[in-house]
Design a protein around this motif. Structure first.
Motif, mmCIF file in Angstrom:
data_model
loop_
_atom_site.group_PDB
_atom_site.id
_atom_site.type_symbol
_atom_site.label_atom_id
_atom_site.label_comp_id
_atom_site.label_asym_id
_atom_site.label_seq_id
_atom_site.Cartn_x
_atom_site.Cartn_y
_atom_site.Cartn_z
ATOM 1 N N ASN A 196 0.953 -1.379 0.073
ATOM 2 C CA ASN A 196 0.126 -0.145 0.054
ATOM 3 C C ASN A 196 0.982 0.965 0.334
ATOM 4 O O ASN A 196 0.558 1.775 0.844
ATOM 5 C CB ASN A 196 -0.778 -0.393 1.272
ATOM 6 C CG ASN A 196 -1.931 -0.652 0.896
ATOM 7 O OD1 ASN A 196 -2.623 -0.834 0.035
ATOM 8 N ND2 ASN A 196 -3.435 -0.130 1.846
ATOM 9 N N THR B 63 2.122 4.942 -1.187
ATOM 10 C CA THR B 63 0.635 6.023 -1.656
ATOM 11 C C THR B 63 2.046 7.151 -1.245
ATOM 12 O O THR B 63 2.712 7.462 -0.568
ATOM 13 C CB THR B 63 0.126 6.626 -1.062
ATOM 14 O OG1 THR B 63 -0.847 6.950 -1.724
ATOM 15 C CG2 THR B 63 -0.222 6.622 0.293
ATOM 16 N N TRP C 25 0.229 5.142 -7.383
ATOM 17 C CA TRP C 25 -0.360 3.730 -6.297
ATOM 18 C C TRP C 25 0.521 2.843 -6.979
ATOM 19 O O TRP C 25 0.522 2.609 -8.247
ATOM 20 C CB TRP C 25 -1.457 3.619 -6.966
ATOM 21 C CG TRP C 25 -2.709 4.788 -6.246
ATOM 22 C CD1 TRP C 25 -3.174 5.991 -6.324
ATOM 23 C CD2 TRP C 25 -2.986 5.132 -4.870
ATOM 24 N NE1 TRP C 25 -3.713 6.382 -6.280
ATOM 25 C CE2 TRP C 25 -3.325 5.994 -4.684
ATOM 26 C CE3 TRP C 25 -2.318 4.011 -3.626
ATOM 27 C CZ2 TRP C 25 -3.969 6.335 -3.359
ATOM 28 C CZ3 TRP C 25 -2.600 4.625 -2.571
ATOM 29 C CH2 TRP C 25 -4.029 5.977 -1.778
ATOM 30 N N THR C 26 0.900 1.452 -6.546
ATOM 31 C CA THR C 26 1.352 0.661 -6.747
ATOM 32 C C THR C 26 0.153 -0.324 -7.414
ATOM 33 O O THR C 26 -0.419 -0.616 -6.640
ATOM 34 C CB THR C 26 1.838 -0.467 -6.167
ATOM 35 O OG1 THR C 26 3.297 0.633 -5.062
ATOM 36 C CG2 THR C 26 3.241 -1.348 -6.200
ATOM 37 N N LEU C 27 0.362 -0.542 -8.583
ATOM 38 C CA LEU C 27 -0.813 -2.241 -9.083
ATOM 39 C C LEU C 27 -0.597 -3.097 -8.452
ATOM 40 O O LEU C 27 0.927 -3.846 -8.265
ATOM 41 C CB LEU C 27 -0.608 -1.618 -10.984
ATOM 42 C CG LEU C 27 -0.479 -0.284 -11.830
ATOM 43 C CD1 LEU C 27 -0.171 -0.726 -13.598
ATOM 44 C CD2 LEU C 27 -2.038 -0.637 -11.761
ATOM 45 N N ARG C 28 -1.681 -3.724 -8.625
ATOM 46 C CA ARG C 28 -1.798 -5.768 -8.474
ATOM 47 C C ARG C 28 -1.292 -6.143 -9.382
ATOM 48 O O ARG C 28 -2.195 -6.383 -10.845
ATOM 49 C CB ARG C 28 -2.831 -5.148 -7.824
ATOM 50 C CG ARG C 28 -2.260 -5.538 -5.904
ATOM 51 C CD ARG C 28 -4.355 -5.444 -5.400
ATOM 52 N NE ARG C 28 -5.042 -4.478 -6.018
ATOM 53 C CZ ARG C 28 -6.706 -4.686 -5.669
ATOM 54 N NH1 ARG C 28 -6.882 -5.890 -4.507
ATOM 55 N NH2 ARG C 28 -7.065 -3.849 -5.882
ATOM 56 N N VAL D 272 -9.738 -1.061 -12.141
ATOM 57 C CA VAL D 272 -8.240 -0.605 -11.273
ATOM 58 C C VAL D 272 -7.836 -0.708 -10.307
ATOM 59 O O VAL D 272 -8.456 -1.146 -9.033
ATOM 60 C CB VAL D 272 -8.641 1.551 -11.152
ATOM 61 C CG1 VAL D 272 -7.498 1.871 -10.501
ATOM 62 C CG2 VAL D 272 -9.156 1.948 -12.775
ATOM 63 N N THR E 48 -5.176 -1.534 -7.556
ATOM 64 C CA THR E 48 -3.565 -0.953 -7.414
ATOM 65 C C THR E 48 -3.396 -2.118 -5.633
ATOM 66 O O THR E 48 -4.427 -1.905 -5.345
ATOM 67 C CB THR E 48 -3.775 0.411 -6.781
ATOM 68 O OG1 THR E 48 -4.348 0.777 -6.514
ATOM 69 C CG2 THR E 48 -4.404 0.695 -8.448
ATOM 70 N N ILE F 19 -8.668 5.142 -8.042
ATOM 71 C CA ILE F 19 -7.731 4.482 -8.228
ATOM 72 C C ILE F 19 -7.690 3.369 -7.327
ATOM 73 O O ILE F 19 -6.242 2.841 -6.936
ATOM 74 C CB ILE F 19 -6.698 5.560 -5.962
ATOM 75 C CG1 ILE F 19 -8.026 5.756 -5.130
ATOM 76 C CG2 ILE F 19 -6.629 6.826 -7.359
ATOM 77 C CD1 ILE F 19 -7.053 6.237 -4.002
ATOM 78 N N ASP F 20 -9.019 2.328 -6.944
ATOM 79 C CA ASP F 20 -8.460 0.830 -6.513
ATOM 80 C C ASP F 20 -9.978 0.649 -6.656
ATOM 81 O O ASP F 20 -10.546 0.984 -6.205
ATOM 82 C CB ASP F 20 -7.897 1.049 -5.231
ATOM 83 C CG ASP F 20 -6.878 -0.468 -5.366
ATOM 84 O OD1 ASP F 20 -7.691 -1.549 -5.949
ATOM 85 O OD2 ASP F 20 -7.149 -0.902 -4.091
#
Length: 822
Positions: A3, A5, A17-20, A453, A455, A723-724
């Motif tokens: 997580n 940010t 944001w880091t992508l999953r 999306v 993240t 964002i998610d």
């Protein structure tokens, strides 16, 4: 850590944001080995039209809701019809061709809400008929005739009577089994919190044993329109109209208790009533009437249905026949059916009677009854289930295929679930069903994916689905959720198995306790519906009042089991704006507590304030926005602002001034217009979340949409950033679009409720703020996040030891980048 940010360079605040990343994964819902074809076959139930009688075709089969009861005499093969046309009476109809054979002597039938409602026949040919007792002041009566022949001459005797009736609405549903002193009668009703079993020691006079549904975790009325014995076992089935769930219960007459054995889903057939159980040739089956209060054709409603239920997890439709063309809708959605003497018979009120002949065949090859359905509105990263049902001699074997030729390993059940959906999963899915007599291929079902999306802006902590907690159900009974900053617990409102307010551990979702409900005695459409929690830990629960004239708010000072609710407001009409109780938000504590609600149909919102911390007064805020703007979602924003949402409405950010009775629109945007319903707001970190339910038109699976609204609320004329998205564990239909969301700002957590799908808890990373004093900068944030730093925006980021908010960077002109992690 996860997580990440808010990469922050001095003088520049940016969000990254880091992508999953998800690898395609195929998961099978349930699987087992193929069954050898040498295993003995179970015969296949075959039904065929025998005869039918349309409403109005005989003198006592009316079009005005007066004829509801039908039964089969297993000794004579005739059909008994209970009717209130002209007089309260029971007629005898030939089971061979539907011709009239006469009327029983019905002298003395009187009393109750409806003096005569249902009829049944014991195994020895003794006939029983019951009235309907809809009110507690009404009388419950069961009448008894010795036989058809005797009944043509002699009036009935009273086998049971009670005034007042022991439980309201007994008589909506009834079944009979046994003979003589072993005769038993079972009854239920649409508001009954118990079901009743009548027993006898002399074969004539009966004693009632009432069994609370709470023992099976069922709410009042769950067995309302179709209770039936399971053969000679101390088990029974039952369901209500409006639900596809057929419950199977065990019961103990000695202890007056019951337990839930299993639930059977009659997919697509919510308005089935009058269910009856039968078993022959090792085939277990249920008959029922599929009715409708509005439809006046028998194309899809007003049908006689028969289901084979040997496998409760995968019932099959063995018969689907049109009842006579309805004269008008079945306004009360009532009817009955019975099984015996080689046939099944059903009555759909205002449509007529249908009789089906029952036979059995062996070596019947598979035939696809229900094809797998296209799934073209599915989010990437989510999951999807395909299912197929087939008839034919059992055992049946299943094998799913992808794109016609690719056999899916382990996919050998009637249902297939595919998870972590990626582009490689899109395509065609089909199932081959096989038995000893042959095989059949289903049609292809298309899977098409929508972008999503995904993240690490929010990461799941835990989830609780239907059945994981005793009060989580799939019947639209959970809509209210709140978070208590004082205790760190969640509060959930549920009307299943009865009206209750429950405390849940926020750390893991486990049940903690339930509040005392003795002070909740008001009215309204639903006695309890939504909730909110003040900063001081006081819990507020409101009813749902579709008229808006008896709205009521209850208050518990704390979570202690000994605390009794007091009335904080009402019952009353706070705004004259119609339906109330679909939305609710609470903030502050003590005399600074504020409660916010919205009208489902009007342009008004109501802000309740208090001078003593216990009783509240309404302040109406009449907006110039579209009516219904706060129909499904309302939340406090920063300061004197609020947010609203409803299905197919835009998010709206509104400022209000109670002192000057003014308000105005600050922002609105189209993001989430067609998806989100209920909402939650974190005004510290400028985060907004929308609950996306499965209403039949929205993308699935059910999910949460997390928006960054910082740029919007600080004045930029832009759309917020999605964002998610995170998925609920299940995606059961939530046609009302109801739910709730609550942030734990200081704890960096988000909690959400999706009706019929349970609870979802997530970690959420805080926003990182930078303030400058000359060349120096100080970083601040809210919540349990760790500070990371890097010399380049792309990293690598490392932990800043012992950093806490506020954090002075000590930087002058050198550049460093910071972000938070959980």
């Amino acid at each position: 850590m996860k997580n990440l940010t808010h990469a922050v360079r001095m003088r520049v605040l940016a969000r990254a944001w880091t992508l999953r990343t998800l690898s395609p994964l195929l998961a099978i819902a349930a699987f087992g080995p193929l069954v050898p074809t040498s295993q003995a076959q179970t015969p296949v139930l075959v039904l065929s039209n025998k005869w039918s009688l349309a409403a109005g075709s005989r003198w006592d089969l009316d079009t005005g809701n007066l004829t509801r009861g039908v039964a089969i005499n297993k000794l004579t093969g005739n059909v008994l019809l209970a009717s209130r046309v002209s007089s309260n009476h029971v007629s005898v109809i030939s089971g061979v061709d539907g011709s009239d054979l006469g009327t029983l002597n019905s002298t003395g039938i009187t009393g109750g809400t409806l003096p005569l409602d249902l009829v049944g026949v014991a195994d020895d040919g003794v006939i029983y008929a019951a009235n309907l007792s809809a009110a507690s002041s009404s009388t419950l009566i069961i009448y008894r005739w010795n036989s058809e022949a005797d009944g043509m001459i002699n009036p009935p005797i009273t086998a049971f009577t009670a005034s007042p009736a022991p439980t309201p609405r007994y008589g909506d549903s009834m079944d009979i089994r046994g003979a003589g002193t072993n005769t038993q009668i079972i009854v239920s009703g649409s508001s009954s919190s118990e079901f009743g079993v009548f027993t006898t020691t002399d074969g004539t006079n009966f004693t009632l044993i009432e069994i609370p549904l709470s023992g099976a975790g069922l709410a009042a009325g769950e067995l309302a329109k179709g209770i039936t014995f399971d053969g000679t076992n101390n088990n029974c089935y039952g369901k209500k109209d409006g639900s596809t769930t057929l419950h199977k219960l065990s019961f103990n007459l000695g202890s007056s208790s019951c337990a839930l054995l299993t639930n059977i889903t009659l997919t697509g057939d919510a308005n089935t009533v009058g269910t009856k159980y039968g078993k022959s040739n090792s085939v277990e089956f249920i008959s029922a009437v599929l009715s409708s209060s509005t439809a006046t054709t028998n194309a899809t409603s007003h049908r006689m249905k028969v289901y084979t239920v040997n496998n409760p997890s995968a019932p099959t439709t063995s018969g689907d026949f049109a009842t006579p063309q309805p004269y008008t809708g079945n306004g009360n959605v009532v009817g009955s059916s019975d099984i015996g003497a080689g046939m099944t018979v059903g009555i759909d009120v205002n449509s007529g009677i249908i009789a089906l002949a029952i036979s059995f065949k062996t070596n019947v090859p598979p035939s696809i009854v229900t094809q797998p359905q296209d799934q073209t509105n599915v989010l990437t990263g989510g999951y999807v289930t395909f299912s197929v049902s087939a008839s034919g001699s059992t055992p049946l074997s299943y094998q799913w295929k992808f794109n016609d030729t690719n056999t899916i390993a382990g996919a050998t059940n009637s249902a297939l679930t595919v998870t972590n959906l990626q582009a490689t999963n899109a395509g065609l899915y089909s199932c081959r069903v096989t038995n000893a007599a042959g095989s059949s291929n289903s049609a292809n079902a298309t899977l098409a994916l929508l972008p999503s999306v995904l993240t690490a802006a929010e990461v799941p902590l835990w989830a609780k689905s239907v059945g994981d907690l005793f009060f989580l159900s799939n019947d639209n009974s959970q809509r209210g959720l709140g978070f208590s900053p004082a205790s760190g617990h969640l509060v959930v409102v549920s009307r299943f198995p009865s009206n209750g307010v429950h405390v849940v551990e926020a750390n893991n979702g486990n049940y903690n306790s339930s509040l005392d409900m003795s002070g909740v005695t008001g009215a309204g459409t639903f006695l309890v519906n939504l909730c909110g929690v003040g900063d001081d830990g006081a819990i507020y629960v409101a009813n749902l009042d579709t008229a808006g004239t008896s709205y009521e708010i209850y208050r518990w000072a704390n979570e202690l089991g000994s605390t009794v609710a007091t009335v904080a407001y009402g019952p009353g009409d706070p705004c004259g704006c119609g339906r109330l109780g679909d939305t609710m938000a609470v903030r502050g504590g003590g005399t600074n507590t504020q409660i916010l609600i919205g009208s489902r149909n009007g342009a008004e919102v109501v802000l309740f304030t208090t001078t003593d911390g216990a009783t509240f007064s309404p302040n109406v805020i009449t907006t110039d926005q579209p009516a219904g703007l706060a129909g499904l979602g309302i939340a406090f924003g920063a300061g004197d602002t609020l947010w609203t949402k409803s299905s197919a409405y835009q998010f709206r950010h509104i400022v209000f001034d109670l002192a000057n009775a003014t308000n105005g629109l600050l922002q609105t945007f189209t993001a989430g217009y067609a998806t989100s319903c209920a909402l939650g707001v974190d005004p510290v970190n400028d985060l907004l979340v929308g609950v996306v339910p499965n209403t039949g038109t929205r993308p699935i699976p059910d999910n949460l949409e997390l928006y960054d609204v910082h740029a919007v609320v600080t004045g930029a004329a832009v759309e917020p950033s999605l964002i998610d998205q995170d998925f609920f564990k299940t995606s059961n239909p939530n046609l009302n679009g109801t739910g709730a969301a609550a942030f734990d700002v200081n704890g960096g957590r988000l909690f959400a409720l999706d009706s019929n799908n349970g609870l979802l808890a997530l970690k959420v990373v805080a926003r990182l703020f930078a303030t400058h004093s000359g060349a120096n900068a100080t970083l601040t944030w809210t919540g349990p996040s760790a500070l990371l730093a890097a010399s380049a925006v792309t990293g690598p980021y490392t932990n800043v030891p012992s950093a806490s908010s506020p954090y002075p960077t000590g930087l002058t002109n050198s550049a460093r980048f910071f972000r938070l992690a959980r």
